[in-house]
Design an enzyme around this catalytic site. Structure first.
Site, PDB file in Angstrom:
ATOM      1  N   PRO A 230     -25.779   4.380  36.429  1.00 20.83           N
ATOM      2  CA  PRO A 230     -26.178   3.408  35.337  1.00 20.83           C
ATOM      3  C   PRO A 230     -26.466   2.127  36.007  1.00 20.83           C
ATOM      4  O   PRO A 230     -25.666   1.534  36.898  1.00 20.83           O
ATOM      5  CB  PRO A 230     -24.610   3.415  34.557  1.00 20.83           C
ATOM      6  CG  PRO A 230     -24.154   4.615  35.045  1.00 20.83           C
ATOM      7  CD  PRO A 230     -24.292   4.858  36.261  1.00 20.83           C
ATOM      8  N   GLU A 231     -27.285   1.508  35.465  1.00 20.90           N
ATOM      9  CA  GLU A 231     -28.011   0.181  36.103  1.00 20.90           C
ATOM     10  C   GLU A 231     -27.377  -1.035  34.809  1.00 20.90           C
ATOM     11  O   GLU A 231     -26.779  -0.471  33.751  1.00 20.90           O
ATOM     12  CB  GLU A 231     -29.368   0.079  36.097  1.00 20.90           C
ATOM     13  CG  GLU A 231     -29.932   1.095  37.349  1.00 20.90           C
ATOM     14  CD  GLU A 231     -31.268   1.256  37.624  1.00 20.90           C
ATOM     15  OE1 GLU A 231     -32.029   0.059  37.296  1.00 20.90           O
ATOM     16  OE2 GLU A 231     -32.047   1.905  38.086  1.00 20.90           O
TER      17      GLU A 231
ATOM     18  N   HIS B  71     -12.590  16.495  32.947  1.00 19.87           N
ATOM     19  CA  HIS B  71     -12.962  15.171  33.707  1.00 19.87           C
ATOM     20  C   HIS B  71     -12.464  14.063  33.251  1.00 19.87           C
ATOM     21  O   HIS B  71     -12.834  12.996  33.552  1.00 19.87           O
ATOM     22  CB  HIS B  71     -14.634  15.233  33.667  1.00 19.87           C
ATOM     23  CG  HIS B  71     -15.215  16.463  34.399  1.00 19.87           C
ATOM     24  ND1 HIS B  71     -14.564  16.743  35.745  1.00 19.87           N
ATOM     25  CD2 HIS B  71     -16.066  17.504  34.202  1.00 19.87           C
ATOM     26  CE1 HIS B  71     -15.376  17.799  36.085  1.00 19.87           C
ATOM     27  NE2 HIS B  71     -16.028  18.460  35.062  1.00 19.87           N
TER      28      HIS B  71
ATOM     29  N   ARG C 188     -17.850  13.208  38.655  1.00 22.34           N
ATOM     30  CA  ARG C 188     -18.131  13.213  39.912  1.00 22.34           C
ATOM     31  C   ARG C 188     -16.943  12.108  40.620  1.00 22.34           C
ATOM     32  O   ARG C 188     -16.986  12.094  41.956  1.00 22.34           O
ATOM     33  CB  ARG C 188     -19.495  12.807  40.269  1.00 22.34           C
ATOM     34  CG  ARG C 188     -20.537  13.952  40.118  1.00 22.34           C
ATOM     35  CD  ARG C 188     -21.962  13.443  40.381  1.00 22.34           C
ATOM     36  NE  ARG C 188     -22.038  13.806  41.898  1.00 22.34           N
ATOM     37  CZ  ARG C 188     -23.189  13.538  42.473  1.00 22.34           C
ATOM     38  NH1 ARG C 188     -24.213  13.483  42.121  1.00 22.34           N
ATOM     39  NH2 ARG C 188     -23.153  13.929  43.733  1.00 22.34           N
TER      40      ARG C 188
END
Length: 287
Positions: free
Chosen positions: A2-3, A100, A122
């Site tokens: 994400p930016e 998760h 992740r």
């Protein structure tokens, strides 16, 4: 990863629920993400009121009534989710994203309870908790350049930062010490809008073109924020929805496609710079 627009989208989604809310229950479901959770993390958050939900570069910062600030970096796949009323079955409520989901809290804002989850498939994201007065000088923030949407970012700033710089302008714009929060997607898009070749040495770009570039950086970021960010694979907002700016990319991911500029007739090309893909139109973006 994400930016800035994606992190800002998350911040705006969290603010109405978390700003002013008190964390009544906090549970860690594992000891670490990319890094270990801070010592006694859950205990230090419980009972604290969240004063604000801020953003610095790609970090979320939540100053607390305890004098500490809760910091989160989403990494590549981190996401916050907000879900219903946790009264009664809070701890046993079905996880929003299954195995998760590694962190969950109950936020009480004026008697309205919300279950706040953090999932990270992740586990490249991380959380920190430190005295608020130490945040600015911390290693995560001390060397960051100005915010591209703030008053400290301008063509004049870029001209000073790029003076004598032989490195290409694409990689230079990704340097978080020069401007914070910019990532690969939006640098490609801004350079295209400003009609600057990504292979041009940063120090060779004129002041007038840098002024245009600074404006286009702001424009593309604001456009992306209004569209809820870009979802290429993993990004989702706090309601689980996707961003839509990816449907408006002019160059990113469009290798081999026609340039959209009227009368150009060029073809979008892909090159690799600094180990990252760069997309641009050689006709529109000349050195």
């Amino acid at each position: 990863m994400p930016e800035l627009p994606e992190v800002e989208t998350v911040r705006r989604g969290l603010t109405p629920v978390l700003e002013g809310a008190r964390l009544s229950r906090v549970i860690n479901r594992r000891p670490d993400l990319r890094f270990p959770f801070p010592e006694r993390f859950a205990q230090r958050l419980e009972g604290a009121q969240i004063l604000r939900v801020d953003r610095r570069a790609k970090y979320l910062l939540m100053p607390l009534s305890t004098g500490e600030t809760w910091i989160t970096h989403l990494g590549m796949t981190g996401r916050f989710t907000l879900d219903g009323d946790p009264t009664g079955s809070f701890e046993d409520a079905p996880p929003v994203t299954g195995k998760h989901e590694h962190f969950v809290a109950c936020a009480d804002r004026g008697g309205v309870l919300t279950r706040v989850g953090y999932a990270d498939a992740r586990r490249f994201g991380f959380m920190g908790l430190m005295p608020t007065e130490q945040v600015e000088g911390h290693a995560w923030f001390a060397a960051l350049g100005p915010e591209p949407l703030g008053n400290g970012f301008s063509g004049a700033h870029l001209a000073e930062a790029f003076a004598g710089k032989a490195q290409n302008i694409k990689i230079s714009l990704l340097d978080q010490r020069i401007v914070s929060g910019l990532g690969n997607i939006y640098v490609c898009e801004a350079l295209y809008r400003a009609r600057i070749s990504p292979t041009t040495p940063a120090g060779k770009v004129s002041r007038s073109r840098l002024e245009r570039l600074a404006g286009e950086v702001r424009n593309v970021l604001n456009d992306a924020i209004l569209a809820g960010g870009s979802t290429l694979k993993d990004f989702a907002n706090v309601e689980g929805g996707q961003g839509y700016f990816q449907h408006r990319f002019d160059v990113y991911g469009r290798e081999g496609a026609d340039c959209r500029a009227e009368g150009c007739g060029g073809t979008i090309q892909r090159i690799v710079q600094g180990g990252r893909s760069t997309f641009y139109c050689p006709r529109c973006q000349k050195k």
